[in-house]
Design an enzyme around this catalytic site. Sequence first.
Site, PDB file in Angstrom:
ATOM      1  N   ILE A 103      42.774  48.138  28.438  1.00 51.90           N
ATOM      2  CA  ILE A 103      43.709  48.979  29.190  1.00 51.90           C
ATOM      3  C   ILE A 103      43.587  50.443  28.814  1.00 51.90           C
ATOM      4  O   ILE A 103      43.817  51.315  29.659  1.00 51.90           O
ATOM      5  CB  ILE A 103      45.162  48.505  28.975  1.00 51.90           C
ATOM      6  CG1 ILE A 103      45.566  48.605  27.496  1.00 51.90           C
ATOM      7  CG2 ILE A 103      45.353  47.098  29.509  1.00 51.90           C
ATOM      8  CD1 ILE A 103      47.031  48.385  27.242  1.00 51.90           C
ATOM      9  N   CYS A 158      41.257  37.031  28.248  1.00 50.79           N
ATOM     10  CA  CYS A 158      40.852  38.281  27.608  1.00 50.79           C
ATOM     11  C   CYS A 158      41.516  38.285  26.239  1.00 50.79           C
ATOM     12  O   CYS A 158      41.185  37.456  25.399  1.00 50.79           O
ATOM     13  CB  CYS A 158      41.218  39.489  28.454  1.00 50.79           C
ATOM     14  SG  CYS A 158      42.919  39.526  29.079  1.00 50.79           S
ATOM     15  N   SER A 159      42.469  39.168  26.006  1.00 49.39           N
ATOM     16  CA  SER A 159      43.205  39.138  24.740  1.00 49.39           C
ATOM     17  C   SER A 159      44.489  38.341  24.916  1.00 49.39           C
ATOM     18  O   SER A 159      44.557  37.178  24.568  1.00 49.39           O
ATOM     19  CB  SER A 159      43.487  40.563  24.252  1.00 49.39           C
ATOM     20  OG  SER A 159      42.277  41.216  23.922  1.00 49.39           O
ATOM     21  N   ASP A 160      45.507  38.974  25.492  1.00 47.23           N
ATOM     22  CA  ASP A 160      46.759  38.250  25.725  1.00 47.23           C
ATOM     23  C   ASP A 160      46.753  37.483  27.038  1.00 47.23           C
ATOM     24  O   ASP A 160      47.639  36.676  27.284  1.00 47.23           O
ATOM     25  CB  ASP A 160      47.944  39.228  25.711  1.00 47.23           C
ATOM     26  CG  ASP A 160      48.304  39.641  24.293  1.00 47.23           C
ATOM     27  OD1 ASP A 160      48.334  38.757  23.412  1.00 47.23           O
ATOM     28  OD2 ASP A 160      48.548  40.823  24.056  1.00 47.23           O
ATOM     29  N   GLY A 161      45.783  37.736  27.899  1.00 46.90           N
ATOM     30  CA  GLY A 161      45.658  36.941  29.117  1.00 46.90           C
ATOM     31  C   GLY A 161      46.563  37.374  30.242  1.00 46.90           C
ATOM     32  O   GLY A 161      46.915  36.543  31.096  1.00 46.90           O
ATOM     33  N   TRP A 162      46.936  38.666  30.291  1.00 52.00           N
ATOM     34  CA  TRP A 162      47.796  39.093  31.401  1.00 52.00           C
ATOM     35  C   TRP A 162      47.302  40.371  32.081  1.00 52.00           C
ATOM     36  O   TRP A 162      47.945  40.875  32.978  1.00 52.00           O
ATOM     37  CB  TRP A 162      49.235  39.273  30.939  1.00 52.00           C
ATOM     38  CG  TRP A 162      49.457  40.138  29.723  1.00 52.00           C
ATOM     39  CD1 TRP A 162      48.884  41.352  29.462  1.00 52.00           C
ATOM     40  CD2 TRP A 162      50.310  39.852  28.624  1.00 52.00           C
ATOM     41  NE1 TRP A 162      49.328  41.839  28.275  1.00 52.00           N
ATOM     42  CE2 TRP A 162      50.213  40.941  27.721  1.00 52.00           C
ATOM     43  CE3 TRP A 162      51.166  38.798  28.307  1.00 52.00           C
ATOM     44  CZ2 TRP A 162      50.934  41.002  26.535  1.00 52.00           C
ATOM     45  CZ3 TRP A 162      51.865  38.864  27.119  1.00 52.00           C
ATOM     46  CH2 TRP A 162      51.760  39.953  26.252  1.00 52.00           C
ATOM     47  N   ASP A 163      46.166  40.918  31.665  1.00 47.90           N
ATOM     48  CA  ASP A 163      45.614  42.116  32.303  1.00 47.90           C
ATOM     49  C   ASP A 163      44.305  41.777  33.010  1.00 47.90           C
ATOM     50  O   ASP A 163      44.291  41.452  34.187  1.00 47.90           O
ATOM     51  CB  ASP A 163      45.424  43.228  31.266  1.00 47.90           C
ATOM     52  CG  ASP A 163      46.748  43.769  30.746  1.00 47.90           C
ATOM     53  OD1 ASP A 163      47.647  43.995  31.570  1.00 47.90           O
ATOM     54  OD2 ASP A 163      46.885  43.961  29.525  1.00 47.90           O
ATOM     55  N   ARG A 164      43.185  41.816  32.283  1.00 49.19           N
ATOM     56  CA  ARG A 164      41.897  41.481  32.883  1.00 49.19           C
ATOM     57  C   ARG A 164      41.872  40.047  33.399  1.00 49.19           C
ATOM     58  O   ARG A 164      41.234  39.746  34.412  1.00 49.19           O
ATOM     59  CB  ARG A 164      40.791  41.687  31.850  1.00 49.19           C
ATOM     60  CG  ARG A 164      40.515  43.139  31.534  1.00 49.19           C
ATOM     61  CD  ARG A 164      39.761  43.326  30.240  1.00 49.19           C
ATOM     62  NE  ARG A 164      40.606  43.082  29.086  1.00 49.19           N
ATOM     63  CZ  ARG A 164      40.265  43.394  27.839  1.00 49.19           C
ATOM     64  NH1 ARG A 164      39.088  43.954  27.605  1.00 49.19           N
ATOM     65  NH2 ARG A 164      41.079  43.149  26.826  1.00 49.19           N
TER      66      ARG A 164
END
Length: 758
Positions: free
Chosen positions: A352, A415-421
Amino acid sequence: MERTRVARVDHVILARRGEQVDGSLHLTPHHLIFSHVPPASNEDRATGTPVRPKELWFTYPIISLCTLRPAPAASRQLSSIRLRCRDFTFVCFYFTDEIKARTVFDSIKQWTCKSGRLEKLYAFSYQPPPPERELNGWDLYDPRKEWDRQGLNAPNSRWRLSEINVDYSFSPTYPALIPVPCSISDNTINYAGRYRSRARIPALTYLHPVNNCTITRSSQPLVGVRGNRSIQDEKLLAAIFSTSRSERPLGNFAQAQTNLDREASDSSTDTEPQIIEADDVNPEEIEDDMLTSAQGDSEEQKKLIYGAQQNNLIVDARPTVNAFAMQAVGLGSENMDNYKFASKAYLGIDNIHVMRDSLNKVIDALKETDVTPLGPNREQLNRSGWLKHITGILDGAGLIARQVGLTHSHVLIHCSDGWDRTSQLSALSQICLDPYFRTLEGFMVLVEKDWLSFGHMFRHRSGHLSSEKWFQVENERIGGGDNNRGGFEASGAGKAIENAFLSAKGFFGRDNTSRDSLPESDGELQNFDGEPTAKKPSPIPRSIVAEKEITKVKETSPVFHQFLDATYQLLHQYPTRFEFNERFLRRLLYHLYSCQFGTFLFNSEKERKDLNARERTRSVWDYFLARREQFTNPQYDPLVDDHQRGKERLIFPLLNETRWWSEAFGRSDAEMNGPLPSGLPVPSKDEIPKPSRTPVPAGVETAQKTGTPPVTPSKVSDAATAGIAAVTSGISQLSVLKSQPKDRRGDSREEQMEVELN
C-alpha cells in the site's frame, strides 16, 4: 456542535484549468459550495429568461490537501486557498481580504478534521430524494443467495457455510458466514485460524460452475524464523483443493480428519498446541492421507478422476523477498514442503505504501492545473509507475483466471493481511471468469462480497476522518516547517525501529523499494512466534479514545481506486461484455470518498453491524439503481457462447493495451494517452515487470524474474535470525529514545516511515 466561523464570503474568485470566475463561497456543515451567475446568453437576453446560478459542491472528506497562501506584506497579490480533492479536482480560491481567507481556511479545517467520529459524517444525516428513498441497496447482497447462485448447496456439494464466526469472535475482520469444505469441522477451523494472521483462514470466495474449481482467499501464515507449521491449516487447504474430485470424496484423508477431531475434543483447547514446529511432530501419516486425497491413489485411478491433472496454486501477491522478510517478525509464506499438493507463484505486487507514493507522483503531474490551462506533465506521469502497477495487478488476475477457467485448478490467494492486494486479485479474476459479475447488479454483489464482507479497510485506506497534516499554511511551511508536525515518526524512537526493520530485511536486496516487512495495518509490532506483545499504553484516556478517531496517513492507499482502474481497463478492452459503463466506475470512485452513503465508511462487516449502518445510513447502490439508465452500457451484449468468437464466457486482460483512465483523473484522453512529446522516455516492455507465468513447483521457492537470486531456506533462516537481533536491538532503545525531546524539525521522516507504535 461547533458552529462554522463564517457561513458565506462574497467576491471570491475561483480559478480552475486556467479560467477564473467571480462568485460566492458557502460553508455548510457537510459541504463547501461555490456559486456564481454565468453571463446571460443572447437567447436569454432575447427571451428575458433569468440566468440560473451554477454551483460547485465539495464534500469535506473528499479534500486531500488544503493550502492557505496569505498575501505577502506590501504586495498586491491576493490571498488564496488551494484545494486538492480525491476525485482529482484541483481549484484555487482568491480572496481580497486576508482575514476572510484565514477564517475560511480555519472553517474548512474545522469541518473536515474535527468530526472525530464516523457518526458525524454526512452519511448519517443524508436524506435521499424520492427515487432513492424507494430502494434499499442494503438488501442487494444476501450471502446465502449468492452462495446458492454459485452452487454451494447443489446436490453432492462438498461445501457448507460455517457459522463459527456468526458473532465475529473467531475473526472480527471476516464475514459471519464462512464457506468451508464439508469434510472440515469447526474445531479444525478453530485451530487452523491460529496459524493465519488475524485468523483469516483459507475461505471460499468463488466456485466455478463448470468445473467446481475454486478461488479461496486468506492472510499470510505465521511461519516465523522457526518454520512453524499447522497440520490443521494443511488439512484445510488439502480439503479445499480436493473438492472438485467427483469419483472419490476424500478417502483416507476423511478418516485422518475424524481421528484428529476426536483427539482435539479429548484435550483442553487451552493446552492444545496452536502452532506446531516442524521438529515436534511426525506428520508423515497425515501428510500421506492428504496427498492421497489431493492427488489420487494410483496412476490408473488418476485417469478416471476428473481434474487429476490439476495444477493447484497458492498465489502470494507480494514480492518474494518481502514475503521471506516477514519471517523476521513471525509471519511469512507457506513452506511448500508442507503443501506438496500445490505449487506457488509470487506476483511481485508492491504494498500500500508504494501504491500511495505512485499516486502522489501522478498528482504531482496534475496539481498545477488549477491555476494554469496546461495539461499534465507527461514525463512525470510516465515516471509515476502507476500504469506499471495496474498492469501487474491485471497480469496476476489473468494468471488466476487461467488457472481456474482453463487448467481446471484451485487457487488460494493471499498477501499479508489478505484485504488489499488479495481483494484486488480475487475480484478481478472473478470478473474475468463469471459474466454475472460483469452486469450492473453482479458487480455490486462482487464489491459487497469480496471488499465489504471480507473486510477491506475502507475507513483507514480512504482516510474518511481526514488529518490535520493535510492542511498547510504555505509561507509558514516554506519558512520553517509546520508546528503541527513531528510525533513518533520524527523522533529518535521511530528512527530506531525503522533501522531495525531495515536491518532485518537488508539481506534480501538493497534495491528493494517495497516495504512489506513493515506492518501494513494497525502499525503495531507483534511477535507472532509467541503471544502478541502488549500495546503501548495510550496517553489519551480510554473514554476519549472511544469518542475520537483520527486518520493515520500511512494507512491510506488507493487500493480500491486501483481495482476500479483495472476494471476500467477490462471494460475498455471488452466494451460489449459489460452491462455498466465508464461513468458508473467514475461515480463509484467519487462516492468512495464523498461519505454520502454508509457503504464505504467501515473496515469490516462487524463494524457495519455494530454501528447499525443498515438502519442509520443509505447504501450507495440506491444512488446507482435509481439512475440505472445513466450507468448502462448501450454496447452490452448479454449473450454468452463459448463457440462464438467474442462471446466467450471468459475474458483475459490485454496487458499491452493498458492505458490511462483519463476521465477518472479529470483530463481528456489526448492529454493522458496522446503521443508523448519528443524527447520524453517511453517505457519498454522490459521495464514493466510481469508476474511469473510459471508456478513454482511444490517444495521449491524461487525469486521472481527481477534479477534477484534465489533465496534458499538456510539463507532465509540465517538472515531472519540476524533480522530479529536487529529488531530486538532497536526495540531495546525505545525506552531511552522515547524519553528524549521529540524532533520538531518537520516530518520528512514520515515519508520513509511506515511503522507507528500506539
